[in-house]
Scaffold this motif. Structure first.
Motif, short mmCIF file in Angstrom:
data_model
loop_
_atom_site.label_atom_id
_atom_site.label_comp_id
_atom_site.label_asym_id
_atom_site.label_seq_id
_atom_site.Cartn_x
_atom_site.Cartn_y
_atom_site.Cartn_z
N MET A 1 0.85 -1.20 0.00
CA MET A 1 0.00 0.00 0.00
C MET A 1 0.88 1.25 0.00
O MET A 1 1.80 1.37 0.81
N THR A 2 0.62 2.16 -0.89
CA THR A 2 1.41 3.38 -0.99
C THR A 2 1.09 4.33 0.16
O THR A 2 0.06 4.18 0.85
N ASP A 3 1.99 5.30 0.37
CA ASP A 3 1.79 6.25 1.46
C ASP A 3 0.52 7.07 1.26
O ASP A 3 -0.22 7.34 2.21
N SER A 4 0.25 7.46 0.02
CA SER A 4 -0.95 8.26 -0.24
C SER A 4 -2.22 7.47 0.02
O SER A 4 -3.18 7.99 0.59
N ALA A 5 -2.19 6.17 -0.38
CA ALA A 5 -3.36 5.33 -0.12
C ALA A 5 -3.56 5.12 1.38
O ALA A 5 -4.69 5.12 1.88
N ARG A 6 -2.42 4.93 2.09
CA ARG A 6 -2.51 4.75 3.54
C ARG A 6 -3.06 6.01 4.21
O ARG A 6 -3.90 5.94 5.10
N GLN A 7 -2.58 7.15 3.77
CA GLN A 7 -3.07 8.40 4.34
C GLN A 7 -4.55 8.62 4.05
O GLN A 7 -5.31 9.09 4.91
N GLU A 8 -4.95 8.25 2.85
CA GLU A 8 -6.36 8.39 2.49
C GLU A 8 -7.23 7.47 3.35
O GLU A 8 -8.31 7.87 3.80
N ARG A 9 -6.73 6.26 3.58
CA ARG A 9 -7.50 5.32 4.39
C ARG A 9 -7.60 5.81 5.84
O ARG A 9 -8.67 5.74 6.46
N VAL A 10 -6.46 6.32 6.37
CA VAL A 10 -6.48 6.86 7.72
C VAL A 10 -7.44 8.05 7.81
O VAL A 10 -8.18 8.22 8.79
N ARG A 12 -10.13 8.53 6.00
CA ARG A 12 -11.51 8.03 5.97
C ARG A 12 -11.92 7.49 7.33
O ARG A 12 -13.03 7.73 7.81
N VAL A 13 -11.00 6.71 7.95
CA VAL A 13 -11.29 6.17 9.27
C VAL A 13 -11.50 7.29 10.28
O VAL A 13 -12.42 7.27 11.11
N GLY A 14 -10.61 8.31 10.21
CA GLY A 14 -10.74 9.45 11.11
C GLY A 14 -12.04 10.19 10.91
O GLY A 14 -12.68 10.62 11.88
N ALA A 15 -12.46 10.35 9.64
CA ALA A 15 -13.71 11.04 9.36
C ALA A 15 -14.90 10.26 9.90
O ALA A 15 -15.83 10.85 10.47
N ARG A 16 -14.87 8.91 9.73
CA ARG A 16 -15.97 8.09 10.26
C ARG A 16 -16.01 8.16 11.78
O ARG A 16 -17.08 8.23 12.38
#
Length: 392
Positions: A1-10, A12-16
Motif C-alpha cells: 500500500m502506498t503512502d498516499s493510499a494509507r493516508q487516504e485510508r487513515v 476516511r477512518v478518522g472522518a468516520r
C-alpha cells in the motif's frame, strides 16, 4: 500500500470516527432531558418511600419511577397502570408459590412462567409482562429482605406516581421540540425519496428508482418515531399545564402526521409502478418526473413551514403545481403503469394538502381542478392556494 493510499485510508477512518462521535454527542444531547427526568424521579421516589414513609429498602419505588419515564413515548398513564398491575401479579404469584413449593431454580422458572402467562391472559402489553416477570424473580430471590407483599406494591405505586408528577409538573419535556426533532428526519427522507424517484424517471434508470424505493421503505422507521412523538406530545400537552401554550404550533404536526404517513405509502406504490413501467418499456412523459420532483419540493417546504410554525401555504402551492404537471401526461401519452403513477401523484398531492390543513373534502377538489380534464388539449394552471385554513 502506498503512502498516499494509507493516508487516504487513515483520513476516511478518522472522518468516520469523528462522525460517530458527533452523532453520539447529538444523541446524548437529545436524551439529556429524559435522563434528568429519570434521575430526579428516582431520587424523589426513594426519598418519599424511604425517608418520609419509612420503608427500609423500597427498591421498587425508583424502579417504577424510571420505568414510567423510560417507557416508549406516548400512553404513559396506561403504562404506569400496567406497571403497577404487573408488580401486583408478579408479587402475588411469587409469594403464593414460595409458600407452597419453596424456592430454587425450578421454582423460579415456574413462577416466572405463570406470571408471564397470567399477564398475557389479562391482555397486558410489554410493560405489564416484563414487570410481572421481573417482580416475580425479585420476590423469589429476595423474599427474606423485601417485607410484606403489600409494601412492595405500595413502593411501585409511589414510584409510578412520582414518575408521572415529574414528567407533567416538575420537568415536563417541550412537546414541540420533541415532535420537530422526530418529524424532521421523516420529512427529509420522504422528500429525498421523491427527488430520487423523479431523477430515476427522468433518466429512465431503474437502479435509481430501486434506490429510491429502498430509501422510502427505510423511512418507515422514522415515520413510526414521528407518529409516536405526536402521540406523546398530545399526551404531554394534555397533562402538563406548563406546555399548554404549545398547542397551536403542535396542532400542525398532530393534524398532519397521519396524512403525511399516507403520502409515504403512496410514494412507495408509485416507485414500484415506475419500475414496472420502465421494465415494460412504457413511455414516460417528462412531466411525470417533473411532477414527482415537485412533490418532493412540497414535502420539504412543509417541513420548513411546520418548523417555523406558519401556515404551509408554499407547500400547498407546490403540491398543486405537481398535480397540474402530472395532468399533462395524458396528453403526451402514458401506458397502464404510467396512468397508475399519475393517480398516485394526485393522491400524494391530496395527502400533502390535507397534511397542510386543507379540509378533507376540499383537498381532492383542488387537486382535480389543478389536473384538469384529461385530453382537454389545454394546460390548466394550478390554482393559487394561499387561502387560510378552512374552518373546522
Amino acid at each position: 500500500m502506498t503512502d498516499s493510499a494509507r493516508q487516504e485510508r487513515v483520513a476516511r477512518v478518522g472522518a468516520r470516527a469523528a462522525a460517530g462521535v458527533r452523532e453520539g454527542l447529538r444523541r446524548a444531547r437529545h436524551g439529556l432531558a429524559l435522563a434528568m427526568q429519570a434521575g430526579v424521579a428516582a431520587g424523589i421516589a426513594w426519598f418519599l418511600a424511604h425517608d418520609v414513609i419509612g420503608r427500609p429498602a423500597p427498591f421498587f419505588a425508583p424502579i417504577a419511577a424510571v420505568i414510567t419515564l423510560a417507557s416508549s413515548v406516548g400512553q404513559r398513564a396506561r403504562r404506569t397502570a400496567e406497571l403497577v398491575l404487573g408488580v401486583a401479579i408478579g408479587i402475588g404469584i411469587g409469594d403464593a408459590l414460595i409458600l407452597l413449593i419453596g424456592s430454587g431454580p425450578w421454582q423460579i422458572g415456574l413462577i416466572v412462567l405463570l406470571a408471564v402467562v397470567l399477564a398475557t391472559a389479562v391482555g397486558g402489553g410489554t410493560p405489564l409482562v416484563v414487570q410481572s416477570a421481573s417482580s416475580a424473580v425479585l420476590v423469589a430471590t429476595l423474599t427474606s429482605t423485601t417485607g410484606l407483599p403489600w409494601t412492595r406494591f405500595f413502593d411501585a405505586l409511589v414510584g409510578g406516581g412520582v414518575g408521572l408528577a415529574v414528567m407533567t409538573v416538575l420537568l415536563p419535556l417541550n412537546p414541540l421540540v420533541v415532535v420537530r426533532r422526530a418529524a424532521d428526519p421523516a420529512l427529509r427522507a420522504l422528500a429525498a425519496g421523491l427527488h430520487q424517484l423523479g431523477k430515476g424517471l427522468a433518466e429512465r434508470d431503474r437502479t435509481t428508482i430501486a434506490d429510491a424505493l429502498i430509501g422510502l421503505r427505510a423511512a418507515e422507521k422514522t415515520f413510526a418515531a414521528f407518529s409516536s412523538a405526536v402521540t406523546a406530545a398530545r399526551e404531554n400537552v394534555a397533562f402538563a399545564p406548563a406546555r399548554w401554550r404549545s398547542r397551536g404550533a403542535l396542532a400542525l404536526y398532530v393534524d398532519g402526521a397521519n396524512h403525511i404517513t399516507y403520502a409515504l405509502r403512496n410514494c412507495r406504490v408509485m416507485s414500484r409502478r415506475a419500475d414496472t413501467a420502465l421494465g415494460d418499456d412504457e413511455p414516460i412523459p417528462q412531466v411525470l418526473a417533473v411532477s414527482v420532483g415537485l412533490l418532493g419540493d412540497a414535502v420539504d417546504l412543509l417541513r420548513q413551514e411546520w418548523a417555523k410554525g406558519v401556515e404551509p401555504v408554499a407547500a400547498r402551492e407546490r403540491a398543486l403545481r405537481a398535480a397540474t404537471e402530472c395532468g399533462q401526461a395524458y396528453e403526451e401519452g402514458v401506458g397502464f403503469s404510467g396512468g397508475v403513477i399519475v393517480a398516485q401523484i394526485r393522491t400524494t398531492a391530496t395527502d400533502i394538502l390535507r397534511a397542510s390543513g386543507i379540509d378533507y373534502a376540499e383537498a381532492p377538489r383542488l387537486v382535480r381542478r389543478a389536473v384538469g380534464r384529461p385530453h382537454s388539449g389545454r394546460r390548466r394552471p394550478a390554482p393559487r392556494s394561499g387561502l387560510s385554513r378552512p374552518p373546522a
